[in-house]
Scaffold this motif. Structure first.
Motif, PDB file in Angstrom:
ATOM      1  N   HIS A   1      51.103  33.138  35.643  1.00  0.00           N
ATOM      2  CA  HIS A   1      49.639  33.030  35.761  1.00  0.00           C
ATOM      3  C   HIS A   1      49.336  32.147  36.963  1.00  0.00           C
ATOM      4  O   HIS A   1      49.833  31.031  37.061  1.00  0.00           O
ATOM      5  CB  HIS A   1      49.019  32.436  34.496  1.00  0.00           C
ATOM      6  CG  HIS A   1      47.539  32.342  34.585  1.00  0.00           C
ATOM      7  ND1 HIS A   1      46.871  31.202  35.034  1.00  0.00           N
ATOM      8  CD2 HIS A   1      46.558  33.250  34.264  1.00  0.00           C
ATOM      9  CE1 HIS A   1      45.585  31.412  34.990  1.00  0.00           C
ATOM     10  NE2 HIS A   1      45.355  32.641  34.515  1.00  0.00           N
ATOM     11  N   TYR A   2      48.574  32.686  37.892  1.00  0.00           N
ATOM     12  CA  TYR A   2      48.180  31.882  39.050  1.00  0.00           C
ATOM     13  C   TYR A   2      46.704  31.507  38.877  1.00  0.00           C
ATOM     14  O   TYR A   2      45.883  32.341  38.470  1.00  0.00           O
ATOM     15  CB  TYR A   2      48.431  32.640  40.368  1.00  0.00           C
ATOM     16  CG  TYR A   2      47.682  33.956  40.495  1.00  0.00           C
ATOM     17  CD1 TYR A   2      46.407  33.999  41.096  1.00  0.00           C
ATOM     18  CD2 TYR A   2      48.219  35.148  40.013  1.00  0.00           C
ATOM     19  CE1 TYR A   2      45.714  35.181  41.203  1.00  0.00           C
ATOM     20  CE2 TYR A   2      47.538  36.330  40.135  1.00  0.00           C
ATOM     21  CZ  TYR A   2      46.290  36.349  40.730  1.00  0.00           C
ATOM     22  OH  TYR A   2      45.604  37.536  40.846  1.00  0.00           O
ATOM     23  N   GLU A   3      46.434  30.251  39.207  1.00  0.00           N
ATOM     24  CA  GLU A   3      45.036  29.790  39.082  1.00  0.00           C
ATOM     25  C   GLU A   3      44.228  30.030  40.358  1.00  0.00           C
ATOM     26  O   GLU A   3      43.007  30.123  40.316  1.00  0.00           O
ATOM     27  CB  GLU A   3      45.005  28.304  38.697  1.00  0.00           C
ATOM     28  CG  GLU A   3      45.734  27.400  39.658  1.00  0.00           C
ATOM     29  CD  GLU A   3      45.756  25.966  39.182  1.00  0.00           C
ATOM     30  OE1 GLU A   3      46.079  25.092  40.001  1.00  0.00           O
ATOM     31  OE2 GLU A   3      45.482  25.736  37.984  1.00  0.00           O
ATOM     32  N   ARG A   4      44.943  30.141  41.498  1.00  0.00           N
ATOM     33  CA  ARG A   4      44.272  30.477  42.741  1.00  0.00           C
ATOM     34  C   ARG A   4      45.318  30.907  43.753  1.00  0.00           C
ATOM     35  O   ARG A   4      46.512  30.773  43.511  1.00  0.00           O
ATOM     36  CB  ARG A   4      43.466  29.294  43.299  1.00  0.00           C
ATOM     37  CG  ARG A   4      44.309  28.119  43.740  1.00  0.00           C
ATOM     38  CD  ARG A   4      43.428  26.986  44.283  1.00  0.00           C
ATOM     39  NE  ARG A   4      44.235  25.884  44.809  1.00  0.00           N
ATOM     40  CZ  ARG A   4      44.735  24.918  44.058  1.00  0.00           C
ATOM     41  NH1 ARG A   4      44.533  24.910  42.734  1.00  0.00           N
ATOM     42  NH2 ARG A   4      45.448  23.939  44.631  1.00  0.00           N
TER      43      ARG A   4
ATOM     44  N   ASP B   1      41.729  33.769  39.457  1.00  0.00           N
ATOM     45  CA  ASP B   1      43.064  33.693  38.872  1.00  0.00           C
ATOM     46  C   ASP B   1      43.464  35.044  38.312  1.00  0.00           C
ATOM     47  O   ASP B   1      42.674  35.996  38.268  1.00  0.00           O
ATOM     48  CB  ASP B   1      43.109  32.625  37.807  1.00  0.00           C
ATOM     49  CG  ASP B   1      42.137  32.923  36.663  1.00  0.00           C
ATOM     50  OD1 ASP B   1      41.278  33.833  36.847  1.00  0.00           O
ATOM     51  OD2 ASP B   1      42.243  32.324  35.594  1.00  0.00           O
ATOM     52  N   GLY B   2      44.719  35.072  37.814  1.00  0.00           N
ATOM     53  CA  GLY B   2      45.229  36.303  37.228  1.00  0.00           C
ATOM     54  C   GLY B   2      46.704  36.185  36.877  1.00  0.00           C
ATOM     55  O   GLY B   2      47.328  35.143  37.091  1.00  0.00           O
ATOM     56  N   TRP B   3      47.220  37.277  36.299  1.00  0.00           N
ATOM     57  CA  TRP B   3      48.647  37.348  35.917  1.00  0.00           C
ATOM     58  C   TRP B   3      49.377  38.292  36.881  1.00  0.00           C
ATOM     59  O   TRP B   3      48.843  39.291  37.335  1.00  0.00           O
ATOM     60  CB  TRP B   3      48.814  37.858  34.493  1.00  0.00           C
ATOM     61  CG  TRP B   3      48.468  36.859  33.446  1.00  0.00           C
ATOM     62  CD1 TRP B   3      47.259  36.644  32.870  1.00  0.00           C
ATOM     63  CD2 TRP B   3      49.360  35.916  32.872  1.00  0.00           C
ATOM     64  NE1 TRP B   3      47.301  35.628  31.947  1.00  0.00           N
ATOM     65  CE2 TRP B   3      48.609  35.157  31.919  1.00  0.00           C
ATOM     66  CE3 TRP B   3      50.707  35.606  33.035  1.00  0.00           C
ATOM     67  CZ2 TRP B   3      49.156  34.121  31.164  1.00  0.00           C
ATOM     68  CZ3 TRP B   3      51.243  34.586  32.253  1.00  0.00           C
ATOM     69  CH2 TRP B   3      50.483  33.853  31.337  1.00  0.00           C
ATOM     70  N   ILE B   4      50.575  37.929  37.164  1.00  0.00           N
ATOM     71  CA  ILE B   4      51.408  38.726  38.055  1.00  0.00           C
ATOM     72  C   ILE B   4      52.804  38.812  37.464  1.00  0.00           C
ATOM     73  O   ILE B   4      53.283  37.861  36.826  1.00  0.00           O
ATOM     74  CB  ILE B   4      51.445  38.113  39.478  1.00  0.00           C
ATOM     75  CG1 ILE B   4      52.224  39.044  40.429  1.00  0.00           C
ATOM     76  CG2 ILE B   4      52.086  36.730  39.463  1.00  0.00           C
ATOM     77  CD1 ILE B   4      52.172  38.577  41.877  1.00  0.00           C
TER      78      ILE B   4
ATOM     79  N   GLN C   1      56.621  36.853  34.075  1.00  0.00           N
ATOM     80  CA  GLN C   1      55.166  37.004  34.154  1.00  0.00           C
ATOM     81  C   GLN C   1      54.572  35.615  34.416  1.00  0.00           C
ATOM     82  O   GLN C   1      54.867  34.677  33.678  1.00  0.00           O
ATOM     83  CB  GLN C   1      54.613  37.601  32.863  1.00  0.00           C
ATOM     84  CG  GLN C   1      55.066  39.033  32.607  1.00  0.00           C
ATOM     85  CD  GLN C   1      54.531  39.571  31.280  1.00  0.00           C
ATOM     86  OE1 GLN C   1      53.995  38.801  30.467  1.00  0.00           O
ATOM     87  NE2 GLN C   1      54.671  40.880  31.057  1.00  0.00           N
TER      88      GLN C   1
END
Length: 538
Positions: free
Chosen positions: A86-89, A32-35, A84
């Motif tokens: 947050h994607y988990e996958r 995951d991460g932030w974009i 902004q």
């Protein structure tokens, strides 16, 4: 050998599904991460799922929010917002070969973060000297062409062009459309700047955009756009946002304007109305100046009419001064020449005076002449006395007159001879005195002639001095002659001025005379004048 390589290739070849599964597995391993990106498109399906596209300047990524996560993402962002997420996958949908981000949280990028980024960018720009006032390009008062960058059909474009036309109806305006919001805004504005720079006679460029939030104006905080504005060969005026939170581009531009009207004022410093008013004011000043000039001309003519005689008098006075100065200089030169001549004459007079006989010499000569005359008279008298004594002694020895007839005759003849000898002696003495006086007069006459020749070469003043010397010499000669003659019994007659009287022709009855004797003088008055007869003069 070729069959072996073909079998190897066949054994290593994977199917599409196998590769798809590998891609799906690799993407899942990313975690995951932030974009952050701009919402390019967003749609909520009737199933409750939300499908959206995140984009930046170069890429687009599909994403989805499953209906079970939608509540966590409310309120949903609108198209064009910067968010902004947050994607988990990252899912890979093999039937269509597409990927999408599975988002479980989403929120708009906060103004605080944008302002922080703006401040960081501005610090870098200032560190490089792009915000210094003295490095800003100067604006022209009357640009030939004005370039305008704004969104096509935007109010900012209309307002800027309208205010430019109001200030200068004949102003040439060139419009370059550009995107002023979103991920494409930075590149679009930079391209418009380059296009306007390539057009000749464009002297100023205005970048205009209406109001908006910090996120709406984020493109004008971009460092790349700020550096492009600073490097532009044409001065740039920014009119962005109309807010007190100025974007970074305002700090590197030649000028910034809070409203389009102010931008037009910066671009055209002098409006047509102002110029017309100024021209009218100058025309009025010229008219008043012409009136004043005419009035001054009349006054000058009047003054000149009064001053002209004075001017001529002043010119005449100046000419007189110049002539006087010339005469003074010539007089000084003449005076100097006369002084030199007088000095030379004085030296010559001194030399002549040295050569003339001195008074003591004349006195000595007079005494010698007097002594000689006295001795001669004494000798004559002594001789006469001796002869007379002899005659008396002889007469005593004569006894009778009769006997003395012959001696008397002899004595008479002897007396006659003695008288003749005495007369001869007296004549010789007179001749000696006359010859001595004549020689003295001849010497004085020669010296006088020499003085006359010298006097003719001298100045009148020196001539008068020499005349006095000559008169003095003549007077001395006359006195010498008169003195000698007075010793012989002659008398010298002079007038009241001491001048000698040469004849009765210069006398008048009642005139006072002075008579000079050898032993004194007497003062007499003429009572009677009797001229000599013709025979008596000789």
């Amino acid at each position: 050998m070729s069959s072996t390589s073909e079998s190897t290739i066949a054994e290593d070849t994977l199917s599409v599904s196998q590769v798809a599964r590998r891609v799906d597995g690799a993407l899942r391993e990313l975690g995951d991460g932030w974009i952050e990106g701009e919402i390019r498109a967003i749609t909520q399906h009737r199933s409750g799922h939300v499908y959206l596209t995140l984009a930046d300047e170069d890429s687009n990524l599909d994403a989805c929010i499953w209906k079970g996560r939608v509540k966590r993402c409310l309120p949903l962002p609108q198209r064009g917002e910067l968010v902004q997420a947050h994607y988990e996958r990252i899912d890979f949908y093999a039937p269509r070969g597409a990927t999408k981000l599975v988002i479980d949280q989403i929120k708009p990028t906060g103004e605080g973060e944008l302002l922080r980024r703006r401040a960081e960018t501005l610090s870098r720009l200032r560190a490089d000297g792009l915000c210094e006032e003295d490095r800003r390009k100067p604006l022209r008062s009357f640009p030939r062409r004005v370039g305008v960058i704004a969104a096509q059909g935007s109010d900012a474009k209309v307002d800027v062009i309208r205010h430019l036309r109001e200030r200068m109806p004949s102003q040439d305006v060139i419009f370059a459309p550009a995107s002023v919001q979103g991920v494409e805004a930075v590149g679009s504005v930079i391209d418009a700047l380059g296009a306007l720079q390539s057009i000749s006679d464009v002297d100023v460029i205005i970048i205009a955009r209406g109001g908006g939030s910090v996120a709406d104006l984020v493109a004008f905080d971009d460092e790349r756009l700020c550096r492009a504005i600073f490097a532009c060969s044409v001065p740039v005026i920014t009119s962005i946002g109309h807010t007190k939170d100025r974007p970074n581009c305002d700090y590197v531009a030649a000028a910034f304007a809070p409203v389009p009207a102010k931008a037009a004022e910066y671009a055209i410093a002098r409006s047509a109305a102002e110029l017309s008013e100024e021209f009218a004011r100058h025309a009025e000043q010229l008219r008043s100046t012409l009136v004043a000039v005419r009035r001054r001309r009349e006054q000058i003519a009047d003054c000149w009419a009064r001053v002209r005689p004075r001017q001529r008098a002043a010119n005449l006075a100046q000419d007189l001064l110049n002539t006087g100065e010339l005469l003074r200089s010539r007089a000084q030169a003449s005076y100097h020449r006369r002084e030199v001549a007088l000095a030379g004459a004085q030296r010559e007079v001194d030399l002549v005076g040295v050569s003339l006989p001195r008074a003591d010499t004349l006195n000595e000569l007079r005494e010698r002449l007097g002594g000689a005359a006295g001795q001669f008279n004494e000798a004559c008298l002594r001789g006469l006395d001796e002869q007379a004594q002899g005659l008396r002694l002889g007469a005593e020895r004569i006894p009778k007159p009769a006997a003395l007839e012959v001696p008397a005759a002899r004595l008479q003849s002897s007396g006659i001879r003695t008288h003749e000898r005495l007369r001869d002696y007296r004549r010789a003495f007179d001749r000696l005195a006359t010859d001595g006086a004549r020689d003295l007069r001849r010497r004085h006459s020669g010296e006088t002639r020499n003085l006359n020749v010298q006097i003719q070469a001298l100045t009148p003043a020196a001539g008068r001095s020499l005349d006095r010397v000559r008169e003095r010499v003549s007077h001395l000669g006359a006195l010498v002659d008169a003195k000698d003659l007075r010793r012989r019994g002659w008398v010298l007659a002079t007038d009241r001025n001491g001048q000698g009287i040469r004849g009765v022709k210069s006398l008048k009855v009642g005139a006072a005379l002075g008579l000079w004797f050898a032993d004194g003088e007497a003062a007499v008055t003429v009572d009677q004048i009797r001229p000599a007869e013709q025979g008596e003069e000789n």
